[in-house]
Scaffold this motif. Structure first.
Motif, short mmCIF file in Angstrom:
data_model
loop_
_atom_site.label_atom_id
_atom_site.label_comp_id
_atom_site.label_asym_id
_atom_site.label_seq_id
_atom_site.Cartn_x
_atom_site.Cartn_y
_atom_site.Cartn_z
N ASP A 82 1.26 -1.37 0.24
CA ASP A 82 0.03 0.38 0.03
C ASP A 82 0.52 0.95 -0.23
O ASP A 82 1.30 1.80 0.98
CB ASP A 82 -0.63 0.12 0.84
CG ASP A 82 -2.09 1.30 1.11
OD1 ASP A 82 -1.68 2.09 0.40
OD2 ASP A 82 -2.36 0.65 2.54
N PRO A 83 1.02 2.23 -1.26
CA PRO A 83 1.89 2.60 -0.91
C PRO A 83 2.29 4.40 -0.92
O PRO A 83 2.81 4.90 -0.37
CB PRO A 83 2.80 3.05 -2.37
CG PRO A 83 1.00 2.70 -3.07
CD PRO A 83 0.00 1.44 -2.64
N ILE A 84 0.68 3.94 -0.27
CA ILE A 84 -0.02 5.77 0.46
C ILE A 84 0.81 5.40 2.16
O ILE A 84 1.07 6.73 2.80
CB ILE A 84 -1.32 5.83 -0.07
CG1 ILE A 84 -1.63 6.49 -1.02
CG2 ILE A 84 -2.03 7.10 0.90
CD1 ILE A 84 -2.52 6.12 -1.76
N ASN A 85 0.28 3.75 2.26
CA ASN A 85 0.93 3.51 3.75
C ASN A 85 1.73 2.58 4.35
O ASN A 85 1.48 1.71 4.23
CB ASN A 85 -0.63 3.05 4.73
CG ASN A 85 -2.35 4.47 4.25
OD1 ASN A 85 -2.22 5.55 5.16
ND2 ASN A 85 -3.04 4.14 3.14
N PRO A 86 2.97 2.75 3.69
CA PRO A 86 3.86 1.62 3.59
C PRO A 86 3.96 1.53 5.09
O PRO A 86 4.02 2.37 6.10
CB PRO A 86 5.36 2.85 2.79
CG PRO A 86 4.63 3.98 3.14
CD PRO A 86 3.32 4.63 2.93
N ILE A 87 4.96 0.39 5.11
CA ILE A 87 5.23 0.24 6.92
C ILE A 87 6.63 -0.21 6.99
O ILE A 87 7.11 -1.24 6.02
CB ILE A 87 4.38 -1.47 6.79
CG1 ILE A 87 2.74 -1.28 7.05
CG2 ILE A 87 4.52 -1.29 8.85
CD1 ILE A 87 2.12 -2.56 7.69
#
Length: 470
Positions: A82-87
């Motif tokens: 999820d490139p908007i919410n990277p971990i």
């Protein structure tokens, strides 16, 4: 994956800038053209004070994408599915001391990491461990270590043969040091080549270019301080220097990459801008005759003075990390006629494009999703994307792909919206299937000739979905 409240707080504090479209030449504080900012992870969030190289890994099991970024004190691993919410999953600490130089490449689901730090050698890390991180960020341990050299500037891997080439070590005069990594957990020294100067970086391929004399040979294209060095490394016990390529106003031949057809080798000189006063300059060699590489032409930016660093080719585009000018993308579709045109950019170092050593160190453009990773010395990890591609798979689309994973045959269907075109791209962004239909609602696609791995299916030039072939 279960994530604790503390981890969530850390994740939200990680991003100084979240998803920001490029509008009117800016994505928040960052100058841009045609590239949206999806997210950024700061150096402080990764407990580091400087960034350097970057690479990527796509998990063949589920198609998830991971960014790997070199830091002064280790290597960071980031889930960007999820490139908007990277971990930020965690870090593999440096094997010895800290260093501003660290380099990473990937082979067979393992990361191979080197550094200029004294006594560092080559770390080996099993990337499949990233599937089961339950308490991010973790402090990882290496799975294997190779001590056939200490300091090392860079590492190159030919994934087709399972050999790594460490360059800029104290062995072989700084020339390529060969390591057999076919068993990644048991790297084995395999010789080296000391016949042509210190090697700063290289690309190694099984040659399938226009020079029939070397068809099927394993060829190294080195960027060796003041020259391009072409070496036949097929026989590790007897590597053979083929030729050198030279160019004018040389200061430090830094790094280069071949075009897909192996006709041209595009290189950057790291110090020519500051020494000679060029705007950002790129030298294009014609290597169609490996025995006689010649300069085809030189490309110089119209208005940017920044130092060019690492550049990679993907299809008809050249992705260049250009220090204070950030990422620059050039159209090279007319390179034969000596034409290169800048089409997009994302400037990770706003305020100055001068010839200094800050900003974008490297770029990784090879994810099938179209997400692009930029590693910045001062500002950490950026994830950007072509503005025309959108952000994620169109999950609400009426299109379906089954089975997925698939092996020999896959069915693409729609309940309502007919499709006229289906394109399939591999992880390097290369189009491997292109089919046109007369407004069909269901088609069986033969994928039996495609290798196992993750692919992207584009339907009607708008909707993208992932396909795993096993």
């Amino acid at each position: 994956m279960k994530i604790s409240l503390q981890v969530l707080i850390l994740l939200f504090s990680t991003f100084s800038i979240a998803q920001t479209p490029c509008e009117n030449g800016m994505a928040g504080q960052y100058p841009c053209n045609g590239l949206d900012l999806l997210s950024r992870i700061s150096l402080s969030a990764m407990n580091a004070s400087a960034g350097n190289d970057s690479w990527g890994w796509t998990d063949p099991q589920d198609g998830k994408e991971y960014a790997i970024m070199g830091l002064n004190n280790g290597a960071a691993f980031v889930d960007i599915s999820d490139p908007i919410n990277p971990i930020y999953l965690g870090k593999l600490p440096t094997h010895s001391d800290s260093s501003i130089w660290r380099d990473i490449k990937v082979y067979n689901n393992y990361a191979f990491i080197v550094s200029e730090a004294s006594g560092h050698g080559m770390q080996v890390f099993d990337l499949t461990r990233l599937r089961s991180v339950s308490n991010a960020p973790e402090v990882f341990t290496e799975d294997a270590h190779y001590n056939g050299f200490g300091r090392c500037h860079n590492i190159v891997i030919n994934e087709e043969t399972g050999y790594a080439y460490a360059v800029g070590t104290s062995t072989f005069g700084g020339g390529p040091h060969f390591v057999n990594i076919q068993n990644p957990l048991s790297p084995v020294a395999a010789g080296g080549f000391s016949g042509d100067n210190y090697s700063h970086d290289a690309q190694v391929v099984i040659y399938d270019g226009p020079d029939a004399d070397y068809a099927g040979r394993e060829i190294l294209f080195g960027s060796n301080e003041d020259r391009v060095s072409i070496v036949d490394v097929t026989d590790k016990n007897n590597p053979i220097g083929i030729s050198n390529g030279f160019y004018g106003s040389v200061d430090y031949t830094h790094q280069g990459w071949l075009t897909d057809d192996k006709h041209y080798f595009i290189i950057g000189d790291e110090l020519d801008e500051s020494t000679f006063g060029f705007n950002t300059r790129t030298i294009i060699f014609d290597v169609s005759d490996l025995d006689n590489p010649v300069v085809h032409f030189e490309y110089e930016s119209d208005d940017v003075q920044a130092i060019d660093h690492n550049g990679y080719v993907l299809g008809n585009e050249f992705y260049l990390s250009s220090y204070r000018a950030g990422l620059r993308i050039m159209d090279i579709s007319d390179i034969e006629n000596q034409n290169m045109v800048e089409t997009k950019f994302f400037d990770t170092y706003p305020g100055s494009n001068s010839a200094n050593f800050d900003g974008a160190w490297s770029v990784y453009p090879f994810f099938a999703s179209g997400n692009i990773v930029i590693s910045d010395i001062d500002r950490g990890l950026f994830i950007v994307r072509d503005s025309s591609l959108g952000v994620n798979d169109n999950s609400i689309s009426t299109f379906a792909i089954a089975p997925n994973p698939a092996k020999d045959l896959v069915t693409i269907s729609s309940k309502t919206e007919p499709f006229a075109q289906i394109e399939i791209f591999n992880v390097l962004g290369q189009k491997v299937i292109n089919l046109n239909f007369a407004n069909s609602l269901s088609e069986n696609i033969d994928i039996s000739k495609l290798q196992s791995g993750m692919y992207v299916v584009k339907i009607n030039s708008t909707t993208t979905k992932r396909l795993l072939i096993n």
